[in-house]
Design a protein around this motif. Sequence first.
Motif, PDB file in Angstrom:
ATOM      1  N   LYS A 155       0.863  -1.189   0.000  1.00  0.00           N
ATOM      2  CA  LYS A 155       0.000   0.000   0.000  1.00  0.00           C
ATOM      3  C   LYS A 155       0.898   1.237   0.000  1.00  0.00           C
ATOM      4  CE  LYS A 155      -3.751   2.537   1.186  1.00  0.00           C
ATOM      5  NZ  LYS A 155      -4.709   2.916   0.174  1.00  0.00           N
ATOM      6  N   VAL A 156       0.584   2.208  -0.848  1.00  0.00           N
ATOM      7  CA  VAL A 156       1.407   3.416  -0.964  1.00  0.00           C
ATOM      8  C   VAL A 156       0.671   4.602  -0.354  1.00  0.00           C
ATOM      9  CG1 VAL A 156       2.576   4.988  -2.553  1.00  0.00           C
ATOM     10  CG2 VAL A 156       2.484   2.528  -3.063  1.00  0.00           C
ATOM     11  N   TYR A 157       1.376   5.331   0.523  1.00  0.00           N
ATOM     12  CA  TYR A 157       0.845   6.565   1.107  1.00  0.00           C
ATOM     13  C   TYR A 157       1.691   7.722   0.608  1.00  0.00           C
ATOM     14  CZ  TYR A 157      -1.700   3.526   4.313  1.00  0.00           C
ATOM     15  OH  TYR A 157      -2.541   2.573   4.841  1.00  0.00           O
ATOM     16  N   ILE A 158       1.045   8.735   0.052  1.00  0.00           N
ATOM     17  CA  ILE A 158       1.749   9.883  -0.514  1.00  0.00           C
ATOM     18  C   ILE A 158       1.529  11.102   0.370  1.00  0.00           C
ATOM     19  CG2 ILE A 158       1.940  11.427  -2.500  1.00  0.00           C
ATOM     20  CD1 ILE A 158       0.883   9.103  -4.225  1.00  0.00           C
ATOM     21  N   GLY A 159       2.603  11.607   0.960  1.00  0.00           N
ATOM     22  CA  GLY A 159       2.521  12.800   1.793  1.00  0.00           C
ATOM     23  C   GLY A 159       1.870  12.543   3.139  1.00  0.00           C
ATOM     24  N   GLN A 160       1.990  13.517   4.015  1.00  0.00           N
ATOM     25  CA  GLN A 160       1.469  13.357   5.370  1.00  0.00           C
ATOM     26  C   GLN A 160      -0.052  13.386   5.415  1.00  0.00           C
ATOM     27  OE1 GLN A 160       4.202  14.998   8.583  1.00  0.00           O
ATOM     28  NE2 GLN A 160       4.437  16.490   6.951  1.00  0.00           N
ATOM     29  N   GLU A 173       3.869  -1.513   3.489  1.00  0.00           N
ATOM     30  CA  GLU A 173       3.462  -0.163   3.100  1.00  0.00           C
ATOM     31  C   GLU A 173       4.671   0.664   2.683  1.00  0.00           C
ATOM     32  OE1 GLU A 173      -0.481   0.176   5.953  1.00  0.00           O
ATOM     33  OE2 GLU A 173       1.456   0.844   6.722  1.00  0.00           O
ATOM     34  N   ILE A 174       4.442   1.573   1.773  1.00  0.00           N
ATOM     35  CA  ILE A 174       5.468   2.506   1.310  1.00  0.00           C
ATOM     36  C   ILE A 174       4.993   3.913   1.645  1.00  0.00           C
ATOM     37  CG2 ILE A 174       6.709   3.428  -0.688  1.00  0.00           C
ATOM     38  CD1 ILE A 174       6.252   0.696  -2.054  1.00  0.00           C
ATOM     39  N   TYR A 175       5.788   4.645   2.416  1.00  0.00           N
ATOM     40  CA  TYR A 175       5.454   6.016   2.799  1.00  0.00           C
ATOM     41  C   TYR A 175       6.307   6.980   1.974  1.00  0.00           C
ATOM     42  CZ  TYR A 175       3.562   3.569   6.875  1.00  0.00           C
ATOM     43  OH  TYR A 175       2.875   2.707   7.689  1.00  0.00           O
ATOM     44  N   LYS A 176       5.686   7.699   1.064  1.00  0.00           N
ATOM     45  CA  LYS A 176       6.397   8.654   0.213  1.00  0.00           C
ATOM     46  C   LYS A 176       6.224  10.038   0.822  1.00  0.00           C
ATOM     47  CE  LYS A 176       6.946   7.476  -4.009  1.00  0.00           C
ATOM     48  NZ  LYS A 176       6.851   7.202  -5.457  1.00  0.00           N
TER      49      LYS A 176
END
Length: 203
Positions: A155-160, A173-176
């Motif tokens: 799962k990718v999360y983009i920004g806060q 998960e991937i936190y960008k």
Amino acid sequence: MIDVTQELKKILAQSPTAPFLFLGSGFSRRYLGLEDWKNLLGRFGSKLPSGFIRYVSESNGDLALAAERMAQPYSDYWWSLPNSQETANQPDWHTNISSPLRYDICEYLNSCDMKNKKLQNELDILTSKKTIIDGIITTNWDLLLENIFEHENYKVYIGQGNLLFSNPQKIAEIYKIHGCCSDPKSLILTKTDYEDFHKKNQY
């Protein structure tokens, strides 16, 4: 002399959870052949009459400030192009002075893929079943991580903002944290972006 590999193995063995990886720009430079941040900005600054060096110099080497100062002249250049109006009419166009620069950076990053196939075996090790990690935190804007972990259903999360309004599980998960080229407005690019980021970085 300390054997870093053995010491790291000891630390990981004592941890109750699998590690999170932090991957910075060196990862994208190695596997995609991308420029560092200064040269990435320079790629787009080279389209302007004074080049990028003027904005770096006037910003005393502060690249975020240089990007901010370049946004206006880059916008002037971009709006003079034949297809600019058509592009800006897209539903997801972000109305900001820096939007043209963001858009072109993202178009470039979206077009990048691995050129040195000899390095693929290293990525295969990273994504193999023998490599156990809980997730990845990255400041990179490109899509390399999404592509190599595509079959692992990360799962990718983009920004806060994306993180705050979601329910992260802290597994696969991937936190960008600095944004992604799939969403130009998410990029932490200019001095103002960085100031806003640091104001909201508690999460």
